[in-house]
Scaffold this active site. Structure first.
Site, PDB file in Angstrom:
ATOM      1  N   PHE A   1       0.859  -1.188   0.000  1.00 25.63           N
ATOM      2  CA  PHE A   1       0.000   0.000   0.000  1.00 25.63           C
ATOM      3  C   PHE A   1       0.893   1.236   0.000  1.00 25.63           C
ATOM      4  CE2 PHE A   1      -3.072   3.055   1.626  1.00 25.63           C
ATOM      5  CZ  PHE A   1      -4.200   2.712   0.885  1.00 25.63           C
TER       6      PHE A   1
ATOM      7  N   ALA B   1       0.372  -1.869   6.055  1.00 26.36           N
ATOM      8  CA  ALA B   1       1.048  -1.769   7.347  1.00 26.36           C
ATOM      9  C   ALA B   1       0.354  -2.602   8.418  1.00 26.36           C
ATOM     10  CB  ALA B   1       1.127  -0.311   7.778  1.00 26.36           C
TER      11      ALA B   1
ATOM     12  N   ALA C   1       3.970   3.300   4.664  1.00 27.56           N
ATOM     13  CA  ALA C   1       3.587   4.705   4.686  1.00 27.56           C
ATOM     14  C   ALA C   1       2.090   4.793   4.958  1.00 27.56           C
ATOM     15  CB  ALA C   1       3.930   5.380   3.365  1.00 27.56           C
TER      16      ALA C   1
ATOM     17  N   HIS D   1      -8.696   6.224  10.884  1.00 28.07           N
ATOM     18  CA  HIS D   1      -8.121   4.932  10.520  1.00 28.07           C
ATOM     19  C   HIS D   1      -6.587   4.931  10.607  1.00 28.07           C
ATOM     20  CE1 HIS D   1      -8.146   0.978   8.688  1.00 28.07           C
ATOM     21  NE2 HIS D   1      -7.306   1.396   7.753  1.00 28.07           N
TER      22      HIS D   1
ATOM     23  N   ARG E   1       9.583  12.426   4.080  1.00 25.65           N
ATOM     24  CA  ARG E   1      10.164  11.430   4.985  1.00 25.65           C
ATOM     25  C   ARG E   1      10.611  10.158   4.263  1.00 25.65           C
ATOM     26  NH1 ARG E   1       6.723  14.624   7.557  1.00 25.65           N
ATOM     27  NH2 ARG E   1       7.099  15.206   9.707  1.00 25.65           N
TER      28      ARG E   1
END
Length: 153
Positions: A22, A56, A80, A88, A127
């Protein structure tokens, strides 16, 4: 007084990387950063195992299996999670972070959280390799140091 300090040398270490599919356009940058850190700090690319998971949220169970296998010195989870209109993202971030900490304590194998948690796409991009560095690179650095400290103890 004796002091134990970890060294940033991955020579002889074996790591598993757990990467979310994802937001793959972001996660692929984290994977590249993780591999770069490992190799740049003395590890061999052949000593990295990359495991793909849907998202994740699925990473803790896979990280647990890897951490208990005895095959890896550390597990680094990459993903990520970007905040949307619902809570969520917060649920995923809190659940996974708690799981990785507990896995590390239960198994004695460092399980590092390299999941980018961002409020928006711009923060996430920063990031994953631009302005804020690469969280995959940083997570592998921390894993190398943690493994070295544990070996010295």
């Amino acid at each position: 007084m004796k002091e134990i300090t970890g060294k940033l040398c991955a020579t002889g270490m074996k790591f598993a990387l757990v990467a979310s599919r994802f937001n793959s356009f972001l996660v692929e940058q984290l994977v590249k950063g993780a591999e770069d850190a490992f190799v740049r700090l003395g590890g061999k690319a052949a000593d990295l195992t990359l495991v793909r998971v849907p998202g994740a949220y699925e990473s803790p169970v896979v990280a647990a299996k890897l951490a208990t296998s005895g095959k890896f010195d550390a597990v680094v989870v990459l993903g990520a999670v970007i905040q949307g209109a619902t809570p969520h993202a917060a649920l995923i971030n809190e659940t996974t972070a708690r799981a990785f900490s507990q896995l590390s304590l239960d198994t004695g194998t460092p399980v590092l959280n390299g999941i980018v948690s961002a409020d928006n796409l711009e923060q996430a991009v920063e990031r994953c390799g631009t302005k804020q560095g690469n969280k995959g690179f940083a997570a592998v650095q921390a894993a190398i140091e943690a493994v070295d400290v544990l070996r010295q103890i």
